[in-house]
Design a protein around this motif. Structure first.
Motif, PDB file in Angstrom:
ATOM      1  N   ALA A   1       2.785   7.235  -1.294  1.00 27.66           N
ATOM      2  CA  ALA A   1       3.200   6.427  -0.090  1.00 27.66           C
ATOM      3  C   ALA A   1       4.740   5.942  -0.234  1.00 27.66           C
ATOM      4  CB  ALA A   1       2.626   5.215   0.265  1.00 27.66           C
ATOM      5  N   CYS A   2       5.042   5.925  -1.788  1.00 24.33           N
ATOM      6  CA  CYS A   2       6.148   5.264  -2.082  1.00 24.33           C
ATOM      7  C   CYS A   2       7.113   6.287  -2.921  1.00 24.33           C
ATOM      8  CB  CYS A   2       5.966   3.969  -2.971  1.00 24.33           C
ATOM      9  SG  CYS A   2       4.513   3.117  -2.625  1.00 24.33           S
ATOM     10  N   VAL A   3       6.494   7.100  -3.677  1.00 18.37           N
ATOM     11  CA  VAL A   3       7.401   8.060  -4.602  1.00 18.37           C
ATOM     12  C   VAL A   3       6.953   9.349  -4.092  1.00 18.37           C
ATOM     13  CG1 VAL A   3       8.239   8.797  -6.565  1.00 18.37           C
ATOM     14  CG2 VAL A   3       7.107   6.316  -6.506  1.00 18.37           C
TER      15      VAL A   3
ATOM     16  N   GLY B   1       5.541  -5.373   4.245  1.00 19.52           N
ATOM     17  CA  GLY B   1       4.485  -5.990   3.783  1.00 19.52           C
ATOM     18  C   GLY B   1       3.644  -6.521   4.851  1.00 19.52           C
ATOM     19  N   VAL B   2       4.114  -6.695   6.188  1.00 19.85           N
ATOM     20  CA  VAL B   2       3.418  -7.438   7.198  1.00 19.85           C
ATOM     21  C   VAL B   2       2.844  -6.400   8.298  1.00 19.85           C
ATOM     22  CG1 VAL B   2       3.536  -9.076   9.017  1.00 19.85           C
ATOM     23  CG2 VAL B   2       4.979  -9.324   7.043  1.00 19.85           C
ATOM     24  N   LEU B   3       1.612  -6.389   8.530  1.00 17.35           N
ATOM     25  CA  LEU B   3       1.065  -5.339   9.385  1.00 17.35           C
ATOM     26  C   LEU B   3       1.444  -5.754  10.879  1.00 17.35           C
ATOM     27  CD1 LEU B   3      -0.835  -2.667   9.264  1.00 17.35           C
ATOM     28  CD2 LEU B   3      -2.749  -4.279  10.016  1.00 17.35           C
TER      29      LEU B   3
ATOM     30  N   MET C   1      -9.795   4.215   6.450  1.00 18.66           N
ATOM     31  CA  MET C   1     -10.698   4.560   5.371  1.00 18.66           C
ATOM     32  C   MET C   1      -9.892   5.513   4.382  1.00 18.66           C
ATOM     33  SD  MET C   1     -14.491   6.437   5.913  1.00 18.66           S
ATOM     34  CE  MET C   1     -15.467   6.728   4.232  1.00 18.66           C
ATOM     35  N   VAL C   2      -9.142   4.860   3.361  1.00 19.16           N
ATOM     36  CA  VAL C   2      -8.129   5.848   2.821  1.00 19.16           C
ATOM     37  C   VAL C   2      -8.526   5.074   1.011  1.00 19.16           C
ATOM     38  CG1 VAL C   2      -6.415   5.978   4.133  1.00 19.16           C
ATOM     39  CG2 VAL C   2      -6.230   3.930   3.056  1.00 19.16           C
TER      40      VAL C   2
ATOM     41  N   LYS D   1      -3.528   1.605  -5.198  1.00 16.49           N
ATOM     42  CA  LYS D   1      -3.813   0.046  -4.475  1.00 16.49           C
ATOM     43  C   LYS D   1      -2.862  -0.091  -3.150  1.00 16.49           C
ATOM     44  CE  LYS D   1      -2.249  -4.522  -5.762  1.00 16.49           C
ATOM     45  NZ  LYS D   1      -1.600  -4.879  -4.495  1.00 16.49           N
ATOM     46  N   LEU D   2      -1.757   0.819  -2.973  1.00 20.95           N
ATOM     47  CA  LEU D   2      -0.956   0.429  -1.877  1.00 20.95           C
ATOM     48  C   LEU D   2      -1.924   1.057  -0.686  1.00 20.95           C
ATOM     49  CD1 LEU D   2       2.024  -0.417  -1.185  1.00 20.95           C
ATOM     50  CD2 LEU D   2       2.668   2.029  -1.085  1.00 20.95           C
ATOM     51  N   LEU D   3      -2.638   2.017  -0.895  1.00 22.69           N
ATOM     52  CA  LEU D   3      -3.593   2.344   0.265  1.00 22.69           C
ATOM     53  C   LEU D   3      -4.659   1.682   0.421  1.00 22.69           C
ATOM     54  CD1 LEU D   3      -3.653   6.376  -0.540  1.00 22.69           C
ATOM     55  CD2 LEU D   3      -2.151   5.192   1.294  1.00 22.69           C
ATOM     56  N   ILE D   4      -5.411   1.504  -0.600  1.00 25.26           N
ATOM     57  CA  ILE D   4      -6.543   0.709  -0.749  1.00 25.26           C
ATOM     58  C   ILE D   4      -6.311  -1.131  -0.156  1.00 25.26           C
ATOM     59  CG2 ILE D   4      -8.547  -0.434  -2.068  1.00 25.26           C
ATOM     60  CD1 ILE D   4      -8.471   2.278  -3.687  1.00 25.26           C
ATOM     61  N   THR D   5      -5.452  -1.429  -0.645  1.00 25.41           N
ATOM     62  CA  THR D   5      -5.234  -3.137  -0.504  1.00 25.41           C
ATOM     63  C   THR D   5      -4.196  -3.146   0.742  1.00 25.41           C
ATOM     64  OG1 THR D   5      -5.835  -3.450  -2.750  1.00 25.41           O
ATOM     65  CG2 THR D   5      -4.573  -5.100  -1.273  1.00 25.41           C
ATOM     66  N   ASP D   6      -3.209  -2.546   0.749  1.00 27.35           N
ATOM     67  CA  ASP D   6      -1.955  -2.862   1.601  1.00 27.35           C
ATOM     68  C   ASP D   6      -2.404  -2.322   3.060  1.00 27.35           C
ATOM     69  OD1 ASP D   6      -1.056  -3.960  -0.433  1.00 27.35           O
ATOM     70  OD2 ASP D   6       0.781  -3.254  -0.471  1.00 27.35           O
ATOM     71  N   CYS D   7      -2.919  -1.255   3.276  1.00 33.08           N
ATOM     72  CA  CYS D   7      -3.313  -0.396   4.061  1.00 33.08           C
ATOM     73  C   CYS D   7      -4.739  -0.687   4.751  1.00 33.08           C
ATOM     74  CB  CYS D   7      -3.102   1.181   4.016  1.00 33.08           C
ATOM     75  SG  CYS D   7      -1.490   1.673   3.689  1.00 33.08           S
TER      76      CYS D   7
END
Length: 676
Positions: free
Chosen positions: A180-182, A295-297, A367-368, A373-379
């Motif tokens: 997602a980032c790189v 960082g804010v949904l 469901m990712v 961590k970005l996918l699991i926690t932030d998404c």
């Protein structure tokens, strides 16, 4: 008929799919689930919080057992899917018309109690009673409310930077950790347009669908590493806008696989750093559809989606994951899209409009995984907080406006999220993160669940009785998983090695994905079913009915003798003929000729194992049970094993109604304030 006095006037059943009593006990003792601790303090349970589960340990059968008080061999829902037209086919099983037992909510409704069934994924939809006291919302799938009927677009990621040459939409391009980032080394000519896991697994109407499980990529566990689609966009100087600041940058948000394009601006803050993203319907609009802070949904943003030649009004959640202060790159998450005009799983239909107008539109499921961590926690986790808020608010609203007496509710956040990483709680060579990272992922989900449960805690002070429970949990297997017990099709490898299932060959002698029925004596289909290819019963049967008993004996002996190559241990715990499987609540005409359960340590995560199975990382497959409020002893621990079939009769006693007609369980009288 003897009328029973109710022990509770108002009953709220909070079902948490996948909630593990072993993990819950651990987190309660750690002090990170204070609301759950309060329910335990003010109620009754076993000290280990275990509810003795039924079989198979998978969603539709066990939610049906909770609703009816009988085992799967009685109610007939014997797996996540059911057997299709042939023994190697599966068909959809979340349909109340397939249930052969009476559901407790019908008993309550017909006794004059206003009863809500909220997203119960086991024999709830379509409504099975015409009572005006029965309200039903969905039940056609796990996930979130309306997922199976209203989700018209999957979740995906967007990456924009100054080095991307053109707007592009790529299938499953975001497959590596931190993709997602790189985004580096991406071959823009390497198109992967294969079927998604959902498309592979989803069964059709009618006779069903064939799906041979021959390797890991065809297993549902592969979803943990399935990359998301990725939209790519150049990030450049803003031009041609009606109202864009001089120093703004622009990029394009691709929706519906690229069929819809929304222009977006990257904006500076007062310090001259790029700090916000504004998405517009067109460059000619003066006002944006949404302004996002990294960082804010951004919740429930209304827009459009296109599938085929049809256009939908939808809501999505959006989140800017990262934004470089110099405006050189950004990444963004786009949730699934939910059709806001679909009221097909609401009875009466007026409930949908009422909820939408007073609470908001139904929220999407996430469901990712990909060990990111970005996918699991932030998404994913962030999305489920939106669902937790919406669902709790919707239930509160209906309690108030409809004056409900009994609520059967279900929340699927633990199960779907845990599927994405629970196997990594075991020490595995394919783990890419430290063990502590996976432990934190799991803790976060249980903290979220405690947050959800906390929204209903005040009802105890209002005189309600609240039960917290689950259908099963999930284990992290210690050992390698055999190709046996997968829920979504026919399991080939082990049965092929044992000589019971034979595949056709190509001209070079390689296996083809097609069963050779002239040589196949039996197949393993769904999570724990083996079918004999029987003459006179099955269209391509080769086994004489007179030989069925001996073949069953041969298969069971072979299963018990099958050993894991690394450990040398058996991988099958129990294998029983259909008639004997009733001892474990399985069997009957909807089950296989043989039912089997995998040994502890060799499990996918659930569905294929005994309900007492334990796993690595303090996981287990047992359901949970906590009861609090009026009619329940306070601060009480029972030594009794309360069984899943005991749930419905216990609720019936609390509500002062009769038992469901096919109920096999007994009330958990030890936890009740009054003698029964």
């Amino acid at each position: 008929m003897t009328k029973r006095e109710a022990l509770a006037d108002k009953i709220l059943l909070l079902g948490l799919d996948g909630m593990d009593p072993r993990l819950t006990r651990k987190y309660v003792d750690m002090g990170i689930m204070p609301n759950t601790a309060e329910y335990i303090k003010r109620g009754a349970a076993r000290r280990d919080l275990v509810l003795l589960g039924g079989h198979p340990t998978v969603t539709p059968p066990m939610w049906t057992t909770l609703a009816t008080g009988c085992n799967s061999n009685v109610h007939g829902i014997t797996g996540f899917n059911r057997k299709g037209g042939d023994i190697d086919m599966i068909a959809y099983n979340l349909d109340s018309r397939l249930c052969k037992a009476e559901q407790l909510w019908n008993v309550f409704a017909e006794a004059g109690k206003k009863t809500l069934v909220w997203h119960w994924p086991g024999s709830a939809w379509p409504p099975s009673s015409d009572s005006e006291n029965l309200y039903v919302v969905d039940g056609t799938s796990p996930g979130s409310v309306g997922m199976s009927v209203a989700q018209v677009e999957a979740e995906y990621l967007l990456s924009a930077n100054t080095e991307i040459p053109e707007v592009t939409y790529r299938k499953r391009a975001a497959s590596e950790a931190n993709a997602a980032c790189v985004i580096t080394g991406l071959d823009l000519d390497d198109e992967d347009a294969g079927d998604s896991l959902l498309e592979k697994v989803k069964v059709a109407d009618g006779d069903g669908k064939r799906n041979l499980i021959m390797n890991e990529s065809q297993s549902t566990t592969a979803a943990t590493e399935t990359g998301l689609d990725l939209a790519l966009s150049p990030l450049k100087e803003a031009k041609g806008w009606k109202a864009a600041p001089a120093d703004a940058k622009e990029f394009t948000v691709l929706l519906s696989g690229g069929l819809i394009r929304r222009p977006a601006l990257v904006l500076k803050n007062a310090d001259g750093k790029y700090a916000q993203v504004a998405m517009y319907k067109s460059k000619q609009d003066a006002e944006p559809m949404v302004v996002m802070t990294p960082g804010v949904l951004a919740r429930s943003i209304q827009d459009e989606a296109i599938v085929g030649d049809k256009k939908y009004r939808v809501v999505r959640n959006l989140k800017v994951l990262e934004l470089a202060e110099d405006g050189s790159k950004l990444s963004m998450y786009i949730s699934p899209a939910m059709d806001i005009d679909n009221d097909s799983v609401y009875s009466p239909k007026r409930l949908y409009k009422d909820i939408c107008e007073n609470v908001g539109y139904p929220t999407p499921t996430s469901m990712v995984g990909c060990q990111d961590k970005l996918l699991i926690t932030d998404c994913m986790l962030d999305n489920w907080y939106v669902t937790a808020d919406w669902q709790a608010a919707a239930i509160h609203h209906l309690i108030e406006t409809e004056d409900l007496d009994v609520i059967f509710s279900h929340f699927h956040a633990i199960d779907l999220q845990s599927h994405m990483f629970v196997k990594h709680l075991a020490d595995k060579p394919f783990n890419r993160l430290p063990h502590e990272a996976y432990e934190k992922f799991m803790e976060d989900i249980y903290v979220q669940t405690d947050y959800y449960l906390g929204k209903f805690l005040h009802f105890l002070d209002d005189g309600w009785t609240i039960l917290i429970f689950s259908d099963h949990a999930q284990v992290a297997p210690k050992h390698d998983i055999p190709y046996l017990g997968e829920i979504s099709g026919t399991n080939v490898k082990v049965m092929q090695e044992l000589g019971f299932t034979v595949l056709k060959k190509d001209e070079n002698g390689n296996d083809l994905p097609e069963i050779d029925w002239t040589k196949t004596r039996a197949v393993a289909s769904r999570e724990e079913h083996i079918y004999i290819n029987l003459k006179g019963r099955d269209p391509q049967g080769i086994v004489d009915p007179a030989d069925k008993y001996e073949l069953e004996e041969e298969i069971m002996t072979a299963l018990y003798g099958y050993r894991d190559a690394k450990t040398g241990h058996r991988v099958v715990a129990v294998a029983l003929r259909n008639r004997d499987a009733v001892l474990l609540g399985q069997g009957g005409p909807e089950a296989g000729d043989i039912c089997y359960w995998l040994a502890e340590g060799y499990n996918f995560d659930h569905a294929d194992c005994l309900s007492t199975t334990l796993g690595e990382g303090d996981t287990s497959v047992s359901p949970i049970f906590i009861a609090s409020g009026r009619g329940i002893k306070q601060g009480f621990y029972t030594d009794r094993y309360i069984r899943q079939i005991d749930f419905a009769p216990t609720v019936a006693i609390l509500g002062g109604v009769r038992m469901p007609a096919q109920c096999e369980g007994a009330p958990a009288y030890q936890i009740l304030e009054q003698d029964v």
